[in-house]
Design a protein around this motif. Structure first.
Motif, short mmCIF file in Angstrom:
data_model
loop_
_atom_site.label_atom_id
_atom_site.label_comp_id
_atom_site.label_asym_id
_atom_site.label_seq_id
_atom_site.Cartn_x
_atom_site.Cartn_y
_atom_site.Cartn_z
N GLY A 58 47.46 29.26 62.80
CA GLY A 58 47.10 29.25 61.37
C GLY A 58 48.30 28.95 60.49
O GLY A 58 48.20 28.19 59.51
N LYS A 59 49.43 29.52 60.84
CA LYS A 59 50.66 29.27 60.07
C LYS A 59 51.06 27.81 60.17
O LYS A 59 51.44 27.19 59.17
N LYS A 60 50.98 27.22 61.36
CA LYS A 60 51.31 25.79 61.53
C LYS A 60 50.43 24.92 60.66
O LYS A 60 50.90 23.95 60.05
N ILE A 61 49.14 25.25 60.59
CA ILE A 61 48.21 24.45 59.79
C ILE A 61 48.57 24.53 58.31
O ILE A 61 48.65 23.50 57.63
N ILE A 62 48.79 25.73 57.82
CA ILE A 62 49.11 25.90 56.40
C ILE A 62 50.45 25.23 56.08
O ILE A 62 50.59 24.60 55.02
N GLN A 63 51.41 25.32 56.97
CA GLN A 63 52.68 24.64 56.74
C GLN A 63 52.52 23.12 56.70
O GLN A 63 53.15 22.45 55.89
N ALA A 64 51.64 22.58 57.55
CA ALA A 64 51.37 21.14 57.53
C ALA A 64 50.68 20.75 56.22
O ALA A 64 51.01 19.71 55.64
N LEU A 65 49.76 21.58 55.76
CA LEU A 65 49.09 21.31 54.49
C LEU A 65 50.09 21.37 53.33
O LEU A 65 50.05 20.53 52.43
N ALA A 66 50.98 22.34 53.36
CA ALA A 66 52.00 22.46 52.31
C ALA A 66 52.93 21.25 52.32
O ALA A 66 53.28 20.72 51.26
N GLU A 67 53.31 20.79 53.51
CA GLU A 67 54.15 19.60 53.62
C GLU A 67 53.41 18.38 53.08
O GLU A 67 53.97 17.56 52.36
N GLY A 68 52.13 18.28 53.41
CA GLY A 68 51.32 17.19 52.88
C GLY A 68 51.22 17.24 51.37
O GLY A 68 51.27 16.20 50.71
#
Length: 140
Positions: A58-68
């Motif tokens: 879940g953390k990886k996904i949110i970090q990818a969304l934040a980077e996007g």
């Protein structure tokens, strides 16, 4: 697609979110509960509530969304590695990205309360659609 105001709002929303792993794991658990067939991609992980695997992913996904969100004008370039990874190695069907988008929206609405205005909802929905389109780009 996204106005400058919407882009700024999206960046602001991702920056003000509480703990990334909480939001991400809650959205994943919501997806697995509402759409049980999506669990097939996670057979090797413990996807029980509050599990370390669920929180980490879940953390990886949110970090990818934040980077996007931070690189929204160059989203295809920013997400190229994730697009290839999800298409060629994980082979996740693009429909699952759309299902996860719904779960993210509900999770954000539950956690942001009054800050999740109709304008914020619309902007995040557009962003998630663009994000998913880029991730699904390589799938064939």
């Amino acid at each position: 697609m996204l106005s400058n105001t919407e882009k700024e709002l999206i960046v602001h929303i991702w920056e003000m979110l509480p703990v990334a792993e909480d939001i991400g794991s809650e959205a994943l658990l919501r997806m697995f509960t509402a759409f049980p067939k999506t669990k097939t991609y996670f057979n090797h992980l413990d996807i029980s509530p509050r599990s370390q695997h669920l929180r980490c992913h879940g953390k990886k996904i949110i970090q990818a969304l934040a980077e996007g969100a931070r690189n929204i004008t160059t989203l295809p370039t920013t997400l190229a590695h994730l697009s290839r990874f999800h298409a060629y190695q994980l082979r996740i069907h693009p429909t699952n990205f759309k299902l996860f988008n719904y779960c993210i929206l509900v999770t954000l609405a539950c956690n942001m309360g009054d800050n999740f205005t109709p304008v914020a909802h619309a902007a995040i929905d557009k962003f998630l659609s663009a994000f998913s389109a880029v991730l699904a780009e390589k799938f064939r």
